[in-house]
Write an enzyme that holds these catalytic residues in place. Structure first.
Site, PDB file in Angstrom:
ATOM      1  N   ARG A  66      23.007 -37.389  -6.538  1.00 49.47           N
ATOM      2  CA  ARG A  66      22.326 -36.645  -5.482  1.00 49.47           C
ATOM      3  C   ARG A  66      21.150 -37.460  -4.942  1.00 49.47           C
ATOM      4  NH1 ARG A  66      21.709 -30.281  -7.130  1.00 49.47           N
ATOM      5  NH2 ARG A  66      23.933 -29.824  -7.455  1.00 49.47           N
ATOM      6  N   ASP A  93      17.736 -37.757  -2.383  1.00 52.89           N
ATOM      7  CA  ASP A  93      16.684 -36.919  -1.824  1.00 52.89           C
ATOM      8  C   ASP A  93      16.658 -37.007  -0.303  1.00 52.89           C
ATOM      9  OD1 ASP A  93      15.847 -36.104  -4.329  1.00 52.89           O
ATOM     10  OD2 ASP A  93      14.310 -37.653  -4.498  1.00 52.89           O
ATOM     11  N   ARG A 100      11.996 -44.687  -6.859  1.00 56.12           N
ATOM     12  CA  ARG A 100      10.846 -44.791  -5.954  1.00 56.12           C
ATOM     13  C   ARG A 100       9.537 -44.912  -6.716  1.00 56.12           C
ATOM     14  NH1 ARG A 100      11.869 -39.598  -2.660  1.00 56.12           N
ATOM     15  NH2 ARG A 100       9.812 -40.096  -1.768  1.00 56.12           N
TER      16      ARG A 100
END
Length: 284
Positions: free
Chosen positions: A61, A63, A212
Site C-alpha cells: 500500500r 501513501d 521516507r
C-alpha cells in the site's frame, strides 16, 4: 485473506503503475477520496459488466502522493467472468482508466499466489536534487528539491548501519498490533550525470513511513547537519525520534516487487504471516 481463490473463482495477477499526485494513496477510503484501488475496482466492475465489486489485494500500500512503476495486485474473478473477458480485459481497462493509472499485464496467477504475502521484497526509489537552481520543471512531480549540497559518500556510509534485520520503530509510524521488525536488504545512494541523487531501498517489507523517514535522516547526514553515526544511533534507540524528518511523498516510487519460484509460494506465504521477534527479545 486466502492464498487460493474460492471454488468457482480464478485468481488474476495485475501488474500496474500510477502517478500518485492526484490519489489519496492506494487503499479505498471514505466517499470522495480518489484512490488507486477504488479507481481500478470501479473500472473492473464496469468493463466486466458486473453487479458487484471484486476487491484487489496489493503487494504494498502506498501513501497519498507516492508513485508506483512496478506495483502488483491480485483479484479473484468468477470463472465465467474471466473466461469471457480474459482476452480483452487489458484493452478495456486501458480505455476505462484515467491516464494517471495503467494496468500493463493481467494473467492467471499460479497456485498459492498472494500479491501481498508471497512477495519476498519490495524495491523503492527516492529521488532528490540539490542543485542551487532547483528541480527540472519536467521532473518536479517525482523529485524532491533539497536546498543544501549533499555528500553521497557520507550518506552511503551512514546507510551501512541500517542494513539487516532490525526493529525499525524509530523510523516507523507505529500501528496497533503490528511489528516494526523488518529486514533492510539494500540502502544505497547514487548521483547520475544529470545531478539527480537516487536512494535505492529494498526490504522484505516496510512499515508505515519507513522509507521516507530513512531518507529524511540520511539527508541530514548528506548536508552535514548530522554525523554519519547518527542514523544508526537513532535505530538502536528503537523509539520515534522527533529529529527524524519524514520527507515529502512525491519523490518516492515503488519500482519493483520480487516473488519466489511458484514452488516456494506456500512457504513464503506462511513465513510472511508469522509475527517476527528479534533474537533475545521477550514475548510481549
Amino acid at each position: 485473506m486466502s492464498d487460493e481463490a474460492e471454488p468457482g473463482f480464478v485468481r488474476v495477477r495485475l501488474d500496474l503503475s500510477y502517478d500518485g499526485k492526484d490519489f489519496s494513496g492506494w487503499a479505498k477510503q471514505r466517499a470522495g477520496q480518489r484512490t488507486v484501488q477504488g479507481e481500478i475496482e470501479n473500472a473492473l466492475r464496469t468493463v466486466t459488466r458486473s453487479d458487484r465489486t471484486y476487491e484487489l489485494t496489493v503487494a504494498g500500500r502506498t501513501d497519498s502522493g507516492v508513485h508506483a512503476r512496478g506495483q502488483v495486485a491480485h483479484v479473484d474473478l468468477p470463472v465465467e467472468v474471466w473466461a469471457e473477458h480474459e482476452e480483452k480485459l487489458l484493452r478495456r481497462l486501458a480505455g476505462r482508466l484515467s491516464h494517471d493509472v495503467r494496468v500493463w499485464k493481467v494473467a492467471e496467477a499460479p497456485a498459492g499466489f498472494n500479491a501481498r504475502f508471497s512477495a519476498v521484497w519490495r524495491r523503492y526509489a527516492y529521488r532528490v536534487v540539490d542543485h542551487i537552481g532547483g528541480v527540472d520543471p519536467l521532473l518536479r512531480g517525482h523529485v524532491l528539491w533539497h536546498d543544501w549540497p549533499l555528500d553521497v559518500e557520507a550518506m552511503n556510509a551512514a546507510s551501512q548501519a541500517l542494513l539487516g534485520e532490525h526493529d525499525f520503530a524509530a523510523y516507523c509510524r507505529k500501528r496497533e498490533g503490528a511489528t516494526t521488525i523488518r529486514t533492510l536488504q539494500q540502502l544505497s545512494w547514487e548521483r547520475d550525470a544529470s545531478g539527480v541523487v537516487t536512494a535505492t531501498v529494498r526490504a522484505d517489507a516496510f512499515c508505515h513511513n519507513m522509507v521516507r523517514s530513512l531518507v529524511g535522516a540520511l539527508l541530514f547526514v548528506g548536508d552535514g547537519h548530522r554525523p554519519v553515526e547518527w542514523p544508526g544511533k537513532v535505530l538502536a534507540a528503537r523509539v520515534r525520534d522527533s529529529a527524524v524528518h519524514v520527507v515529502r511523498p512525491h519523490g518516492l516510487t515503488l519500482e519493483e516487487v520480487g516473488y519466489p519460484a511458484d514452488s516456494e509460494l506456500a512457504a513464503r506465504n506462511l513465513a510472511a504471516r508469522n509475527r517476527r521477534t528479534l533474537p533475545g527479545a521477550g514475548c510481549c
